[in-house]
Design a protein around this motif. Structure first.
Motif, short mmCIF file in Angstrom:
data_model
loop_
_atom_site.label_atom_id
_atom_site.label_comp_id
_atom_site.label_asym_id
_atom_site.label_seq_id
_atom_site.Cartn_x
_atom_site.Cartn_y
_atom_site.Cartn_z
N VAL A 64 0.27 2.20 1.53
CA VAL A 64 0.52 3.52 0.93
C VAL A 64 -0.63 3.93 0.04
CG1 VAL A 64 2.02 4.80 -0.66
CG2 VAL A 64 3.03 3.35 1.11
N ASP A 65 -1.14 3.00 -0.75
CA ASP A 65 -2.28 3.30 -1.63
C ASP A 65 -3.51 3.68 -0.82
OD1 ASP A 65 -0.82 2.85 -3.92
OD2 ASP A 65 -1.54 0.80 -4.22
N ARG A 66 -3.75 2.98 0.29
CA ARG A 66 -4.92 3.30 1.12
C ARG A 66 -4.80 4.71 1.70
NH1 ARG A 66 -4.23 -2.02 2.86
NH2 ARG A 66 -3.32 -1.43 4.88
N ILE A 67 -3.61 5.03 2.17
CA ILE A 67 -3.41 6.36 2.77
C ILE A 67 -3.58 7.44 1.71
CG2 ILE A 67 -1.74 7.88 3.88
CD1 ILE A 67 -0.51 5.33 5.15
N ASN A 68 -2.92 7.27 0.58
CA ASN A 68 -2.97 8.31 -0.46
C ASN A 68 -4.36 8.46 -1.07
OD1 ASN A 68 -0.27 8.92 -0.10
ND2 ASN A 68 0.44 7.58 -1.74
N SER A 69 -5.05 7.35 -1.27
CA SER A 69 -6.39 7.42 -1.87
C SER A 69 -7.43 7.94 -0.87
CB SER A 69 -6.82 6.05 -2.40
OG SER A 69 -6.92 5.10 -1.36
N SER A 70 -7.11 7.90 0.44
CA SER A 70 -8.05 8.37 1.45
C SER A 70 -8.19 9.89 1.45
CB SER A 70 -7.60 7.91 2.84
OG SER A 70 -6.48 8.65 3.29
N GLY A 71 -7.17 10.57 0.93
CA GLY A 71 -7.17 12.03 0.95
C GLY A 71 -6.67 12.62 2.25
N ALA A 72 -6.09 11.80 3.11
CA ALA A 72 -5.57 12.30 4.39
C ALA A 72 -4.44 13.28 4.16
CB ALA A 72 -5.09 11.13 5.25
N GLY A 73 -4.48 14.37 4.90
CA GLY A 73 -3.38 15.33 4.86
C GLY A 73 -2.38 15.09 5.97
N ILE A 74 -2.83 14.32 7.01
CA ILE A 74 -1.99 14.03 8.17
C ILE A 74 -2.19 12.57 8.56
CG2 ILE A 74 -1.57 14.54 10.62
CD1 ILE A 74 -2.77 17.35 10.06
N ILE A 75 -1.08 11.88 8.83
CA ILE A 75 -1.16 10.51 9.36
C ILE A 75 -0.36 10.44 10.65
CG2 ILE A 75 0.70 9.77 7.80
CD1 ILE A 75 -0.58 6.92 8.02
N PHE A 76 -0.99 9.88 11.68
CA PHE A 76 -0.33 9.68 12.96
C PHE A 76 0.11 8.22 13.05
CE2 PHE A 76 -3.33 13.16 13.75
CZ PHE A 76 -2.53 14.09 14.40
N TYR A 77 1.36 8.01 13.47
CA TYR A 77 1.89 6.67 13.65
C TYR A 77 2.00 6.36 15.14
CZ TYR A 77 3.37 6.63 8.73
OH TYR A 77 3.39 6.66 7.35
N GLY A 78 1.50 5.19 15.53
CA GLY A 78 1.62 4.73 16.91
C GLY A 78 2.37 3.41 16.95
N LEU A 79 3.60 3.41 16.44
CA LEU A 79 4.38 2.19 16.32
C LEU A 79 5.48 2.08 17.37
CD1 LEU A 79 4.77 2.25 12.42
CD2 LEU A 79 3.16 0.88 13.76
#
Length: 267
Positions: free
Chosen positions: A162-177
């Motif tokens: 979560v910290d990596r995603i939030n600190s990256s500045g991404a506005g969109i995350i795609f999940y391939g799970l």
């Protein structure tokens, strides 16, 4: 840490299909809502749901509750789209197919400078996915691209992700799970991940070149399931034959119940 959104998004209207709230949405309306939320890093959830996902959610109260809290549950398959049109007069001319929606979203994100993040699948798949998308959209800002660990994350690993995603500045995350794990993962992280979480696992395989996509004529005629089953018969035969049968039975039951009750379309 939970985040509270201060901006209201005009998410598409939903309608009930077997207890699951499905969005009457096309590519354009879904994309506008996603981009609006992504610009402000609003924590939200989007799923592309075909017959298999719809039937699984209709029979699993936990998954159904999660999906019903999603901001968009798009009709990934033509049968789901046709059900919305028949029972609710939704007037949808096309489905909102996850792999196609990924491409449209990446194109728009590249044009507007919205960063994206990819999480899931195998190392070689996400690497090829990243490379292929950057060849297609050179201006796309991919700020994270990591494979799944194929096991539940420890609390510390989850917090670090979560910290990596939030600190990256991404506005969109795609999940391939894969369905339904990716939907559960997105639901668990709504309010924690400051981005639009989009569940469309098959898109990782298709756009990386790891798996073949069904020919256009099969997609148009609601036969994509048959093509995918022919590619992976051992894994998918039982799933598709069973869920397709249940879907047809539920459609028939809903139609009979509405005729018996004298109900017309819900507009």
């Amino acid at each position: 840490m939970m985040f509270t959104d201060t901006q209201q998004i005009d998410w598409p209207q939903k309608y009930d299909l077997f207890g699951v709230q499905v969005s009457a949405v096309n590519y354009d309306s879904a994309l506008e809502s996603v981009i609006t939320a992504a610009r402000s890093n609003i924590s939200s959830c989007v799923s592309h749901t075909a017959v298999h996902g719809l039937i699984e959610a209709s029979r699993n109260s936990q998954l159904r509750s999660m999906l019903n809290d999603f901001d968009i549950v798009a009709p990934d398959g033509h049968p789901v789209r046709l059900a919305l049109n028949h029972f609710y007069g939704a007037g949808l001319p096309d489905r909102c197919y996850g792999p196609e929606f990924m491409l449209r979203t990446c194109w728009r994100a590249a044009a507007e400078g919205i960063a994206v993040y990819f999480y899931g699948s195998y190392p070689h798949v996400v690497k090829r996915l990243k490379d292929n998308l950057l060849r297609r959209y050179p201006k796309l800002a991919i700020v994270g691209c990591e494979p799944s660990l194929f096991r539940p994350l420890t609390p510390q690993e989850d917090e670090e992700l979560v910290d990596r995603i939030n600190s990256s500045g991404a506005g969109i995350i795609f999940y391939g799970l894969g369905c339904p794990l990716q939907e559960k993962f997105a639901a668990w992280h709504k309010g924690k991940v400051r981005a639009v979480q989009i569940c469309n696992g098959a898109a990782f395989d298709f756009h990386s070149g790891n798996k073949r996509m069904a020919p256009a004529w099969m997609q148009r005629n609601s036969l994509e399931w048959l093509f995918r089953m022919s590619q992976e018969p051992r894994r998918l035969s039982r799933r598709y034959l069973h869920t397709n049968t249940v879907f047809l039975a539920k459609l028939f039951g809903k139609a009979v119940a509405e005729r018996r009750n004298g109900n017309g379309r819900h507009m």
